[in-house]
Design a protein around this motif. Sequence first.
Motif, PDB file in Angstrom:
ATOM      1  N   ALA A 129       0.820  -1.229   0.000  1.00 21.81           N
ATOM      2  CA  ALA A 129       0.000   0.000   0.000  1.00 21.81           C
ATOM      3  C   ALA A 129       0.854   1.280   0.000  1.00 21.81           C
ATOM      4  O   ALA A 129       0.615   2.179  -0.802  1.00 21.81           O
ATOM      5  CB  ALA A 129      -0.978  -0.024   1.160  1.00 21.81           C
ATOM      6  N   PRO A 130       1.847   1.391   0.897  1.00 25.59           N
ATOM      7  CA  PRO A 130       2.649   2.631   0.871  1.00 25.59           C
ATOM      8  C   PRO A 130       3.366   2.844  -0.463  1.00 25.59           C
ATOM      9  O   PRO A 130       3.545   3.983  -0.904  1.00 25.59           O
ATOM     10  CB  PRO A 130       3.670   2.417   1.991  1.00 25.59           C
ATOM     11  CG  PRO A 130       3.088   1.364   2.861  1.00 25.59           C
ATOM     12  CD  PRO A 130       2.231   0.501   1.991  1.00 25.59           C
ATOM     13  N   GLU A 131       3.734   1.743  -1.104  1.00 28.99           N
ATOM     14  CA  GLU A 131       4.399   1.892  -2.409  1.00 28.99           C
ATOM     15  C   GLU A 131       3.443   2.413  -3.477  1.00 28.99           C
ATOM     16  O   GLU A 131       3.826   3.192  -4.345  1.00 28.99           O
ATOM     17  CB  GLU A 131       5.004   0.554  -2.848  1.00 28.99           C
ATOM     18  CG  GLU A 131       6.264   0.221  -2.080  1.00 28.99           C
ATOM     19  CD  GLU A 131       6.738  -1.217  -2.320  1.00 28.99           C
ATOM     20  OE1 GLU A 131       7.954  -1.404  -2.443  1.00 28.99           O
ATOM     21  OE2 GLU A 131       5.892  -2.134  -2.394  1.00 28.99           O
ATOM     22  N   PHE A 132       2.179   1.974  -3.401  1.00 32.41           N
ATOM     23  CA  PHE A 132       1.193   2.498  -4.359  1.00 32.41           C
ATOM     24  C   PHE A 132       0.993   3.998  -4.152  1.00 32.41           C
ATOM     25  O   PHE A 132       0.869   4.761  -5.110  1.00 32.41           O
ATOM     26  CB  PHE A 132      -0.153   1.783  -4.217  1.00 32.41           C
ATOM     27  CG  PHE A 132      -0.161   0.413  -4.832  1.00 32.41           C
ATOM     28  CD1 PHE A 132       0.167   0.246  -6.169  1.00 32.41           C
ATOM     29  CD2 PHE A 132      -0.498  -0.701  -4.077  1.00 32.41           C
ATOM     30  CE1 PHE A 132       0.165  -1.016  -6.742  1.00 32.41           C
ATOM     31  CE2 PHE A 132      -0.501  -1.959  -4.641  1.00 32.41           C
ATOM     32  CZ  PHE A 132      -0.166  -2.123  -5.972  1.00 32.41           C
ATOM     33  N   ILE A 133       0.964   4.403  -2.875  1.00 34.67           N
ATOM     34  CA  ILE A 133       0.782   5.832  -2.580  1.00 34.67           C
ATOM     35  C   ILE A 133       1.962   6.617  -3.148  1.00 34.67           C
ATOM     36  O   ILE A 133       1.797   7.621  -3.844  1.00 34.67           O
ATOM     37  CB  ILE A 133       0.666   6.063  -1.054  1.00 34.67           C
ATOM     38  CG1 ILE A 133      -0.595   5.389  -0.523  1.00 34.67           C
ATOM     39  CG2 ILE A 133       0.655   7.564  -0.746  1.00 34.67           C
ATOM     40  CD1 ILE A 133      -0.794   5.491   0.975  1.00 34.67           C
ATOM     41  N   GLU A 134       3.139   6.096  -2.889  1.00 38.37           N
ATOM     42  CA  GLU A 134       4.328   6.811  -3.338  1.00 38.37           C
ATOM     43  C   GLU A 134       4.371   6.899  -4.862  1.00 38.37           C
ATOM     44  O   GLU A 134       4.650   7.958  -5.431  1.00 38.37           O
ATOM     45  CB  GLU A 134       5.577   6.095  -2.812  1.00 38.37           C
ATOM     46  CG  GLU A 134       6.806   6.974  -2.858  1.00 38.37           C
ATOM     47  CD  GLU A 134       8.072   6.147  -2.790  1.00 38.37           C
ATOM     48  OE1 GLU A 134       8.174   5.299  -1.869  1.00 38.37           O
ATOM     49  OE2 GLU A 134       8.946   6.325  -3.662  1.00 38.37           O
ATOM     50  N   SER A 135       4.054   5.801  -5.528  1.00 39.97           N
ATOM     51  CA  SER A 135       4.196   5.848  -6.987  1.00 39.97           C
ATOM     52  C   SER A 135       3.112   6.737  -7.613  1.00 39.97           C
ATOM     53  O   SER A 135       3.355   7.400  -8.615  1.00 39.97           O
ATOM     54  CB  SER A 135       4.219   4.451  -7.610  1.00 39.97           C
ATOM     55  OG  SER A 135       2.973   3.846  -7.482  1.00 39.97           O
ATOM     56  N   PHE A 136       1.939   6.805  -6.970  1.00 45.80           N
ATOM     57  CA  PHE A 136       0.935   7.733  -7.511  1.00 45.80           C
ATOM     58  C   PHE A 136       1.402   9.178  -7.355  1.00 45.80           C
ATOM     59  O   PHE A 136       1.282   9.990  -8.273  1.00 45.80           O
ATOM     60  CB  PHE A 136      -0.430   7.567  -6.834  1.00 45.80           C
ATOM     61  CG  PHE A 136      -1.437   8.579  -7.326  1.00 45.80           C
ATOM     62  CD1 PHE A 136      -2.089   8.389  -8.534  1.00 45.80           C
ATOM     63  CD2 PHE A 136      -1.685   9.755  -6.622  1.00 45.80           C
ATOM     64  CE1 PHE A 136      -2.977   9.333  -9.032  1.00 45.80           C
ATOM     65  CE2 PHE A 136      -2.562  10.708  -7.103  1.00 45.80           C
ATOM     66  CZ  PHE A 136      -3.213  10.499  -8.311  1.00 45.80           C
ATOM     67  N   GLN A 137       1.941   9.483  -6.173  1.00 48.88           N
ATOM     68  CA  GLN A 137       2.377  10.866  -5.948  1.00 48.88           C
ATOM     69  C   GLN A 137       3.483  11.257  -6.905  1.00 48.88           C
ATOM     70  O   GLN A 137       3.501  12.362  -7.447  1.00 48.88           O
ATOM     71  CB  GLN A 137       2.817  11.051  -4.497  1.00 48.88           C
ATOM     72  CG  GLN A 137       1.610  11.286  -3.599  1.00 48.88           C
ATOM     73  CD  GLN A 137       1.913  11.097  -2.135  1.00 48.88           C
ATOM     74  OE1 GLN A 137       2.995  10.621  -1.765  1.00 48.88           O
ATOM     75  NE2 GLN A 137       0.954  11.444  -1.290  1.00 48.88           N
ATOM     76  N   LYS A 138       4.393  10.314  -7.115  1.00 50.04           N
ATOM     77  CA  LYS A 138       5.484  10.578  -8.047  1.00 50.04           C
ATOM     78  C   LYS A 138       4.942  10.858  -9.437  1.00 50.04           C
ATOM     79  O   LYS A 138       5.335  11.797 -10.120  1.00 50.04           O
ATOM     80  CB  LYS A 138       6.390   9.341  -8.116  1.00 50.04           C
ATOM     81  CG  LYS A 138       7.712   9.545  -7.453  1.00 50.04           C
ATOM     82  CD  LYS A 138       8.734   8.631  -8.111  1.00 50.04           C
ATOM     83  CE  LYS A 138       9.960   8.501  -7.244  1.00 50.04           C
ATOM     84  NZ  LYS A 138      10.315   7.092  -7.055  1.00 50.04           N
ATOM     85  N   PHE A 139       3.990  10.014  -9.848  1.00 48.68           N
ATOM     86  CA  PHE A 139       3.440  10.149 -11.197  1.00 48.68           C
ATOM     87  C   PHE A 139       2.642  11.442 -11.362  1.00 48.68           C
ATOM     88  O   PHE A 139       2.879  12.223 -12.281  1.00 48.68           O
ATOM     89  CB  PHE A 139       2.571   8.937 -11.539  1.00 48.68           C
ATOM     90  CG  PHE A 139       1.613   9.200 -12.660  1.00 48.68           C
ATOM     91  CD1 PHE A 139       2.088   9.392 -13.954  1.00 48.68           C
ATOM     92  CD2 PHE A 139       0.250   9.296 -12.438  1.00 48.68           C
ATOM     93  CE1 PHE A 139       1.218   9.683 -14.996  1.00 48.68           C
ATOM     94  CE2 PHE A 139      -0.629   9.581 -13.473  1.00 48.68           C
ATOM     95  CZ  PHE A 139      -0.142   9.771 -14.750  1.00 48.68           C
ATOM     96  N   SER A 140       1.694  11.693 -10.439  1.00 50.11           N
ATOM     97  CA  SER A 140       0.806  12.846 -10.646  1.00 50.11           C
ATOM     98  C   SER A 140       1.548  14.166 -10.482  1.00 50.11           C
ATOM     99  O   SER A 140       1.138  15.191 -11.008  1.00 50.11           O
ATOM    100  CB  SER A 140      -0.389  12.785  -9.695  1.00 50.11           C
ATOM    101  OG  SER A 140       0.048  12.906  -8.359  1.00 50.11           O
ATOM    102  N   GLY A 141       2.671  14.135  -9.764  1.00 53.14           N
ATOM    103  CA  GLY A 141       3.446  15.352  -9.590  1.00 53.14           C
ATOM    104  C   GLY A 141       4.500  15.547 -10.670  1.00 53.14           C
ATOM    105  O   GLY A 141       5.183  16.564 -10.719  1.00 53.14           O
TER     106      GLY A 141
END
Length: 455
Positions: A129-141
């Motif tokens: 779960a934390p990895e999904f959060i991180e990769s979304f933030q990286k992508f959308s930013g």
Amino acid sequence: MAKNDRANFGSKIGVILASAGSAVGLGNIWRFPYETGNNGGAAFILIYLGCILLLGLPIMISEFLIGRHSRANTARAYQVLAPGTPWRWVGRMGVLAGFLILSYYSVVAGWTLEYVVEAVTNKFSGKSAPEFIESFQKFSGNPFRPIFWLILFLLGTHYIIVKGVEKGIEKYSKIMMPTLFVIIIILVACSVSLPGSEKGIEFLLKPDFSKVDSQVFLSAMGQAFFSLSLGMGCLCTYASYFGKDTNLTKTAFSVGLIDTFIAILAGFIIFPAAFSVGIQPDAGPSLIFITLPNVFQQAFSGAPILAYVFSVMFYVLLAVAALTSTISMHEVATAYLHEEFGFTRGKAARIVTGGCMFLGIFCSLSMGPTKDITLFGMGAFDLFDFVTAKIMLPLGGLLISVFTGWYLDKKIIWSEITNNGTLRVPIYKLIIFILKYIAPVAISVIFINELGFLK
Ligand code: TRP
């Protein structure tokens, strides 16, 4: 007369599918869960359902009858029905609202394409779960990737708008919508069987009215308009292509039912899973993008091939659902520019697509690189969402209900709703009563309450 070289819906099922295609989209699967999460869960859902019944359905019937009677784009419709009056501004505001919504909606639609690619290339496998959060933030930013997808999505919408709606999309949505529905049901079953999902189910079913404030009402109302594609002349424009024998009341109920059902089911996928893996329900616009990949991972941990197949199918169908919605918004602005300014349809569509790309880029950048540039405490993305969904659409709805309830000739309303007396519509009087009194008063009270005058 307005030229009528726009699409025409042949069959009854085509009418319902096209309208439902407009209504069902990211509003149900992306926006509804995150608004529910931000506004405390079950109590919000109850208020939302109230808004659908009391405001959404009658106003949808209004939009239908305005569109079908005038047989014109939404701005022209008011000129036909109320020549020389300021009512045409309702149509114009709608065109503007649609244009603004399309701009930021396409950003999220672009995100779904990124997730299609991640699903196809099996990037979800083995992540926590934390990895999904991180990769979304990286992508959308990221300053480039989301913009690439945004542009691609708008080009896809543009292509269909220019090539014609009825041949491609109508045919595909007959297969795709039911498929999406089946996948959603399967995902609900998976999500509620995750360990610790009970908390999420409780969140959806046990209302806590102590947290309900004016903001919750405004959000629920805005979400109802947004999800049903109301308040900006979208369904009004579609109704200008309806046949004489389309039953407006029944169509409105079918669309409302399908739309609401899918939104609630989306809630039953997201919240049980979010609580199960420990994602906060008020994560905002990122909610489904960080929660759903977990569902695929965890629910099918014993069968990775199923996780793969379902995640690919889901994101593809989500992108298609978004596409049938972006088409409907694009069509409103394109039909307006084409018919009112004499541009060719191609040129009108290019103006809309180009303008939305321009604004969409600002919205996308505000998720990362330009995070700190805000107005009223909101970045471009949040600002567009707030101004359209929470102000322009309900205001449009208010004006539409006043227009139908107070201004429009009752003979026109009667002949449209009953198809010239050939249909029995037992709730006819109720519809009129709501449009005349309940909807305008309820929307005004929610607005005034939000401004803080009733505290
Ligand atoms: N209702 C669509 C959804 O839920 C989005 C949409 C399409 C819309 N047309 C609209 C929203 C007109 C507001 C107004 O995704």
